[in-house]
Scaffold this motif. Structure first.
Motif, PDB file in Angstrom:
ATOM      1  N   ALA A  90      -5.531   5.243  -0.925  1.00  9.97           N
ATOM      2  CA  ALA A  90      -5.203   4.048  -0.148  1.00  9.97           C
ATOM      3  C   ALA A  90      -6.425   3.555   0.611  1.00  9.97           C
ATOM      4  N   GLU A  91      -7.173   4.464   1.203  1.00 10.58           N
ATOM      5  CA  GLU A  91      -8.380   4.080   1.955  1.00 10.58           C
ATOM      6  C   GLU A  91      -9.373   3.350   1.060  1.00 10.58           C
ATOM      7  N   ALA A  92      -9.581   3.847  -0.136  1.00  9.05           N
ATOM      8  CA  ALA A  92     -10.534   3.208  -1.049  1.00  9.05           C
ATOM      9  C   ALA A  92     -10.067   1.816  -1.444  1.00  9.05           C
ATOM     10  N   ASP A  93      -8.790   1.680  -1.736  1.00  8.34           N
ATOM     11  CA  ASP A  93      -8.214   0.386  -2.114  1.00  8.34           C
ATOM     12  C   ASP A  93      -8.350  -0.612  -0.966  1.00  8.34           C
ATOM     13  N   ILE A  94      -7.967  -0.167   0.238  1.00  8.13           N
ATOM     14  CA  ILE A  94      -8.017  -1.045   1.409  1.00  8.13           C
ATOM     15  C   ILE A  94      -9.457  -1.422   1.748  1.00  8.13           C
ATOM     16  N   ALA A  95     -10.367  -0.449   1.749  1.00  7.32           N
ATOM     17  CA  ALA A  95     -11.754  -0.722   2.132  1.00  7.32           C
ATOM     18  C   ALA A  95     -12.395  -1.756   1.215  1.00  7.32           C
ATOM     19  N   ALA A  96     -12.130  -1.670  -0.084  1.00  4.41           N
ATOM     20  CA  ALA A  96     -12.711  -2.638  -1.025  1.00  4.41           C
ATOM     21  C   ALA A  96     -12.220  -4.045  -0.720  1.00  4.41           C
ATOM     22  N   ALA A  97     -10.918  -4.177  -0.440  1.00  5.69           N
ATOM     23  CA  ALA A  97     -10.360  -5.497  -0.132  1.00  5.69           C
ATOM     24  C   ALA A  97     -10.865  -6.011   1.207  1.00  5.69           C
ATOM     25  N   VAL A  98     -10.970  -5.132   2.199  1.00  5.28           N
ATOM     26  CA  VAL A  98     -11.452  -5.541   3.519  1.00  5.28           C
ATOM     27  C   VAL A  98     -12.898  -6.017   3.445  1.00  5.28           C
ATOM     28  N   ASP A  99     -13.745  -5.287   2.729  1.00  2.00           N
ATOM     29  CA  ASP A  99     -15.148  -5.701   2.593  1.00  2.00           C
ATOM     30  C   ASP A  99     -15.246  -7.070   1.931  1.00  2.00           C
ATOM     31  N   ARG A 100     -14.438  -7.291   0.912  1.00  4.17           N
ATOM     32  CA  ARG A 100     -14.431  -8.597   0.237  1.00  4.17           C
ATOM     33  C   ARG A 100     -13.998  -9.704   1.204  1.00  4.17           C
ATOM     34  N   VAL A 129       6.708   2.477   6.362  1.00  3.85           N
ATOM     35  CA  VAL A 129       5.490   1.761   5.941  1.00  3.85           C
ATOM     36  C   VAL A 129       4.442   1.656   7.046  1.00  3.85           C
ATOM     37  N   ILE A 130       4.739   2.150   8.249  1.00  2.00           N
ATOM     38  CA  ILE A 130       3.825   1.966   9.372  1.00  2.00           C
ATOM     39  C   ILE A 130       2.516   2.721   9.180  1.00  2.00           C
ATOM     40  N   GLY A 131       2.535   3.848   8.467  1.00  2.21           N
ATOM     41  CA  GLY A 131       1.288   4.578   8.227  1.00  2.21           C
ATOM     42  C   GLY A 131       0.285   3.729   7.485  1.00  2.21           C
ATOM     43  N   ALA A 132       0.741   3.031   6.459  1.00  4.91           N
ATOM     44  CA  ALA A 132      -0.152   2.154   5.697  1.00  4.91           C
ATOM     45  C   ALA A 132      -0.636   0.997   6.548  1.00  4.91           C
ATOM     46  N   GLY A 133       0.254   0.421   7.364  1.00  8.92           N
ATOM     47  CA  GLY A 133      -0.155  -0.681   8.235  1.00  8.92           C
ATOM     48  C   GLY A 133      -1.218  -0.254   9.227  1.00  8.92           C
ATOM     49  N   ALA A 134      -1.042   0.926   9.824  1.00 11.83           N
ATOM     50  CA  ALA A 134      -2.036   1.445  10.760  1.00 11.83           C
ATOM     51  C   ALA A 134      -3.366   1.703  10.052  1.00 11.83           C
ATOM     52  N   LEU A 135      -3.299   2.202   8.824  1.00  8.96           N
ATOM     53  CA  LEU A 135      -4.509   2.473   8.060  1.00  8.96           C
ATOM     54  C   LEU A 135      -5.278   1.184   7.772  1.00  8.96           C
ATOM     55  N   VAL A 136      -4.563   0.112   7.455  1.00  7.35           N
ATOM     56  CA  VAL A 136      -5.227  -1.180   7.240  1.00  7.35           C
ATOM     57  C   VAL A 136      -5.952  -1.606   8.512  1.00  7.35           C
ATOM     58  N   LEU A 137      -5.284  -1.506   9.664  1.00  3.38           N
ATOM     59  CA  LEU A 137      -5.922  -1.891  10.927  1.00  3.38           C
ATOM     60  C   LEU A 137      -7.146  -1.037  11.211  1.00  3.38           C
ATOM     61  N   ARG A 138      -7.018   0.277  11.043  1.00  6.53           N
ATOM     62  CA  ARG A 138      -8.145   1.165  11.328  1.00  6.53           C
ATOM     63  C   ARG A 138      -9.351   0.825  10.461  1.00  6.53           C
ATOM     64  N   ILE A 139      -9.125   0.581   9.181  1.00 10.86           N
ATOM     65  CA  ILE A 139     -10.239   0.300   8.272  1.00 10.86           C
ATOM     66  C   ILE A 139     -10.854  -1.059   8.563  1.00 10.86           C
ATOM     67  N   MET A 147       0.821  -1.214   0.000  1.00 14.29           N
ATOM     68  CA  MET A 147       0.000   0.000   0.000  1.00 14.29           C
ATOM     69  C   MET A 147       0.857   1.267   0.000  1.00 14.29           C
ATOM     70  N   THR A 148       2.001   1.218   0.686  1.00 16.82           N
ATOM     71  CA  THR A 148       2.898   2.371   0.662  1.00 16.82           C
ATOM     72  C   THR A 148       3.442   2.596  -0.740  1.00 16.82           C
ATOM     73  N   GLU A 149       3.939   1.543  -1.367  1.00 15.76           N
ATOM     74  CA  GLU A 149       4.513   1.680  -2.711  1.00 15.76           C
ATOM     75  C   GLU A 149       3.453   2.064  -3.742  1.00 15.76           C
ATOM     76  N   ARG A 150       2.227   1.620  -3.525  1.00 17.35           N
ATOM     77  CA  ARG A 150       1.169   1.893  -4.502  1.00 17.35           C
ATOM     78  C   ARG A 150       0.578   3.293  -4.334  1.00 17.35           C
ATOM     79  N   HIS A 151       0.493   3.795  -3.101  1.00 18.92           N
ATOM     80  CA  HIS A 151      -0.279   5.014  -2.871  1.00 18.92           C
ATOM     81  C   HIS A 151       0.435   6.115  -2.092  1.00 18.92           C
ATOM     82  N   LEU A 152       1.173   5.778  -1.034  1.00 17.39           N
ATOM     83  CA  LEU A 152       1.619   6.777  -0.063  1.00 17.39           C
ATOM     84  C   LEU A 152       3.044   7.227  -0.363  1.00 17.39           C
TER      85      LEU A 152
END
Length: 313
Positions: A187-197, A273-283, A169-174
């Motif tokens: 990044a939020e949109a990408d992560i949310a779609a995968a999490v919902d799936r 990369v911790i920002g992306a990791g935290a964002l995955v957890l939050r979402i 997610m960091t390399e792709r977006h942040l």
């Protein structure tokens, strides 16, 4: 027994003994050594589809050190599992050949489903009594995140791996330092779609307790707890409410790399990369409706070690 977990961001070693039979089935492994090195094996894989030669070399150096420790400890059984980056790479055969030369045993490039089940096994043994089943175990790695739902008594009900790890997610977006609002939104949109799936597949919204694994989760928990140094004993099974995860995530995404590096609990190899990791957890917490997360220092590495105790291993 010796267990090695080689992921997208780190390579880890656990040398352990089985607990005494009288200790019961929920007793933990008896640790002899736990080690972790950030090697970033998955550097650029999302973009190029290949493992970078310098990433393979960093991994070889760490693995050679682990092999020496395994030999010195007289370990009789070794299992190495390689996960997201080595599944995705077109030149994964180069990586496997390096491992066999260095370690003396071939790596098992496990499927996402097997990765998820190993993580679950490692995580749920020894959970505190107030952790109500069924459990949703999430292992936020560098290249992928595994979602597993189950209980200690009935085992795994569903498992899935999706490509939303902190490195990917960091390399792709942040890309900014700190990332821009537009980068974070993408990044939020990408992560949310995968999490919902993933939550629909396992199914995660039926779980009562969220258990979070791996360095992104434990670092967020350490920051939320205000620790002055990384203390696995205080992090293991700490329960952190959603609101504090949101606060830490906002801070990490708004901070520069230099500011994140200054945090005493931050591993230098995780700061970018911790920002992306935290964002995955939050979402995950938002989409699953989880009011808190229980952190576990025991994860796929422990699951690999426990698998060596099974007949036929």
């Amino acid at each position: 027994m010796g267990a090695i977990d080689c992921g997208t961001n780190s390579i880890r070693l656990l040398i352990a003994d089985l607990p005494e039979e009288s200790a019961g089935s929920s007793a933990p492994l008896v640790d002899v050594s736990r080690r972790m090195e950030i090697v970033r094996l998955g550097q650029g894989v999302d973009r190029t589809g290949r493992l970078a030669p310098e990433a393979i070399e960093r991994t070889r150096v760490a693995l050679a050190d682990y092999a020496a420790e395994i030999e010195k400890a007289g370990v009789d059984r070794v299992r190495m599992c390689a996960t997201s980056a080595s599944r995705d790479a077109s030149n994964a055969a180069d990586f496997r050949a390096m491992v066999e030369r260095t370690l003396g045993v071939p790596p098992e490039v496990v499927t996402g489903d097997e990765e998820a089940r190993l993580s679950f096994t490692g995580a749920v043994r020894g959970l505190p009594a107030d952790a109500e089943p069924p459990y949703l175990v999430v292992d936020i790695g560098g290249g992928s995140t595994e979602f597993v739902v189950g209980t200690r008594t009935d085992g795994v009900r569903g498992a899935i791996s999706v490509d939303i790890g902190c490195v990917r997610m960091t390399e792709r977006h942040l890309h900014g330092d700190p990332p821009s609002p537009a980068e974070i939104a993408a990044a939020e949109a990408d992560i949310a779609a995968a999490v919902d799936r993933a939550l629909a597949a396992v199914p995660g919204r039926e779980a009562a307790t969220l258990v979070g694994l791996a360095g992104s989760v434990t670092t967020v928990v350490a920051l939320a707890e205000g620790l002055k140094e990384y203390d696995p004993g205080r992090i293991h099974h700490a329960r952190v409410p959603y609101e504090r995860v949101v606060s830490v995530t906002d801070y990490l995404l708004g901070a520069t790399r230099e500011q994140r590096l200054a945090e005493p609990v931050m591993h230098p190899g995780r700061a970018d990369v911790i920002g992306a990791g935290a964002l995955v957890l939050r979402i995950i917490m938002e989409r699953a409706g989880m009011p808190s997360v229980v952190a576990s220092e025991h994860d796929i590495l422990d699951g690999i070690a426990w698998s060596l105790a099974q007949p036929g291993r």
